[in-house]
Structures are given as C-alpha cells and as structure tokens.
Design a protein around this motif. Sequence first.
Motif, PDB file in Angstrom:
ATOM      1  N   ARG A  38      28.280  71.537   3.270  1.00 18.29           N
ATOM      2  CA  ARG A  38      26.429  71.627   3.983  1.00 18.29           C
ATOM      3  C   ARG A  38      26.434  70.421   4.562  1.00 18.29           C
ATOM      4  NH1 ARG A  38      23.266  73.612  -1.553  1.00 18.29           N
ATOM      5  NH2 ARG A  38      24.038  75.992  -1.831  1.00 18.29           N
ATOM      6  N   TRP A  39      26.683  69.808   3.811  1.00 15.10           N
ATOM      7  CA  TRP A  39      27.436  68.334   4.608  1.00 15.10           C
ATOM      8  C   TRP A  39      27.641  68.458   6.977  1.00 15.10           C
ATOM      9  CZ3 TRP A  39      24.834  63.777   3.972  1.00 15.10           C
ATOM     10  CH2 TRP A  39      24.997  63.735   1.753  1.00 15.10           C
ATOM     11  N   PHE A  40      28.515  69.228   6.836  1.00  7.63           N
ATOM     12  CA  PHE A  40      28.216  69.962   8.279  1.00  7.63           C
ATOM     13  C   PHE A  40      27.214  70.455   8.509  1.00  7.63           C
ATOM     14  CE2 PHE A  40      33.241  70.888   6.653  1.00  7.63           C
ATOM     15  CZ  PHE A  40      33.759  69.994   7.119  1.00  7.63           C
ATOM     16  N   ALA A  41      26.357  70.784   7.664  1.00  4.79           N
ATOM     17  CA  ALA A  41      25.084  71.626   8.375  1.00  4.79           C
ATOM     18  C   ALA A  41      24.133  70.325   9.078  1.00  4.79           C
ATOM     19  CB  ALA A  41      24.405  72.128   7.679  1.00  4.79           C
ATOM     20  N   LEU A  42      24.677  68.948   7.748  1.00  7.44           N
ATOM     21  CA  LEU A  42      23.268  68.665   8.618  1.00  7.44           C
ATOM     22  C   LEU A  42      23.942  68.025   9.442  1.00  7.44           C
ATOM     23  CD1 LEU A  42      21.710  65.866   7.492  1.00  7.44           C
ATOM     24  CD2 LEU A  42      23.224  64.713   5.818  1.00  7.44           C
ATOM     25  N   GLY A  50      25.112  68.838  12.363  1.00  9.72           N
ATOM     26  CA  GLY A  50      24.864  69.428  13.162  1.00  9.72           C
ATOM     27  C   GLY A  50      23.611  69.499  13.145  1.00  9.72           C
ATOM     28  N   ALA A  51      22.488  69.283  12.705  1.00 11.09           N
ATOM     29  CA  ALA A  51      21.141  69.503  12.861  1.00 11.09           C
ATOM     30  C   ALA A  51      20.913  68.052  13.512  1.00 11.09           C
ATOM     31  CB  ALA A  51      20.525  69.613  10.978  1.00 11.09           C
ATOM     32  N   ILE A  87      30.284  64.418  10.600  1.00  7.92           N
ATOM     33  CA  ILE A  87      30.786  65.828  10.261  1.00  7.92           C
ATOM     34  C   ILE A  87      32.055  65.319  10.748  1.00  7.92           C
ATOM     35  CG2 ILE A  87      32.291  68.030  12.168  1.00  7.92           C
ATOM     36  CD1 ILE A  87      28.792  67.871  13.643  1.00  7.92           C
TER      37      ILE A  87
END
Length: 203
Positions: A23-27, A29-30, A182
């Motif tokens: 889920r850190w990848f989503a952060l 990207g955000a 990332i």
Amino acid sequence: MSQPPFPTSPNSLGSPVITPSGRWFALGGALIALGVIGGIALGAFGFLQTSGRIDDFRRVGVPGSGVVNLAEPGGYTVYFEYPGASSEGASGAVNLRVLDPHGKHVELRKYDASITYSFGSHEGRAGFSFDAAEPGGYRVTTAGSSEVTVAIGQGLGSSFVGTLLGALALGFGGVVLGVLVIVVVAVKRSASKRNAAVGGLGY
C-alpha cells in the motif's frame, strides 16, 4: 541465528508476510499526483492573478492626458503597451510627464531591466518606475507614437516570479518525495522477500 530485519512470520495460508505493505506504493503515487496537480493549480492561479492585475492597470492613450487614481502609496511602474511589445522596443519615442495630487512633478526613473508581458489583449514593456508618496489622482500627460498606450500599475516581477517558483517547488517536491517513497519501499520489500526465501529453505 540473527533475526531478519523484517518479520517473515507466515500468514493464515502459511506464506511469509512481505513488509512493508504494498500500500506504500499507492502513497508514493499519490504524492506524485498531488505534487503535479498542486503545481499546475498554483501556476494557473498565479497566471490568472497576474492577468487580473494587468487588466486593472490605469491606462492613458498616446498622445493624451488623464488622471490616474492610485489607491495606495508605494512604487509603481509605467508600461508601454503596443503590438509586439513583448519581443521588441517601440518604433517611436514616448514623452511622459506625471504630476502628483498637488500638481508637483513626479520623478520618473528609467526601467533598466527588460520586463514584458503578454496576457490576453494586453502586451506591454516596462518603461519607467516612480514612487507615489500618497494615494490620490496623478495626472499623466503623454506625447509621441499613437500606437502606444501607457499603462500604470504596481510591478509584476516579484509576485509572478514568486508564484511560478512556488508552483515549480510544489510540483518538483511532490514528485521527488513520491519517487523516494516508492524506491525505499521497493528496496525493503525486495530484502524482505530474500529473507523469506532464505527462511523457507531452512537456513
């Protein structure tokens, strides 16, 4: 045996848990998206704000005379507006005189820096600057090339450049921080997978 840096305890299906969470990848990207969108929004706001300030300049035709009402004391810039002002100087000279609310001559200082703008129907080049000691009506008298319009307002340079730099900093900072998150997460997850593989082999 030394403890692995990340927990590799099996989950309910018996597979090792890989950390940190994907889920850190989503952060990351955000953060990148917010930086880009925020930078664009701030840049657009600065553009609209500057365009509005230019629309509000007080203008006097050449040749001509008029009273320019200045709402507050401080430094002001005299711009010459004409077609092609953002790329070249005026084809003819413009004579200019400014009188303060008491009828006294206001000292005009030649603008050495090359400051130009082109927003909508307005295209101008900085010509002079002066200090208004008090608010009120300043009589502006012009003579010279009829292709030129004199526009008077507070300087654009610092505010526009500051907003532009802020937009660039916001966009660049968001992208850098997002990429950093990332990369760090990817490195740690890779290490966690290696530790899990070693544990699975019984070493």
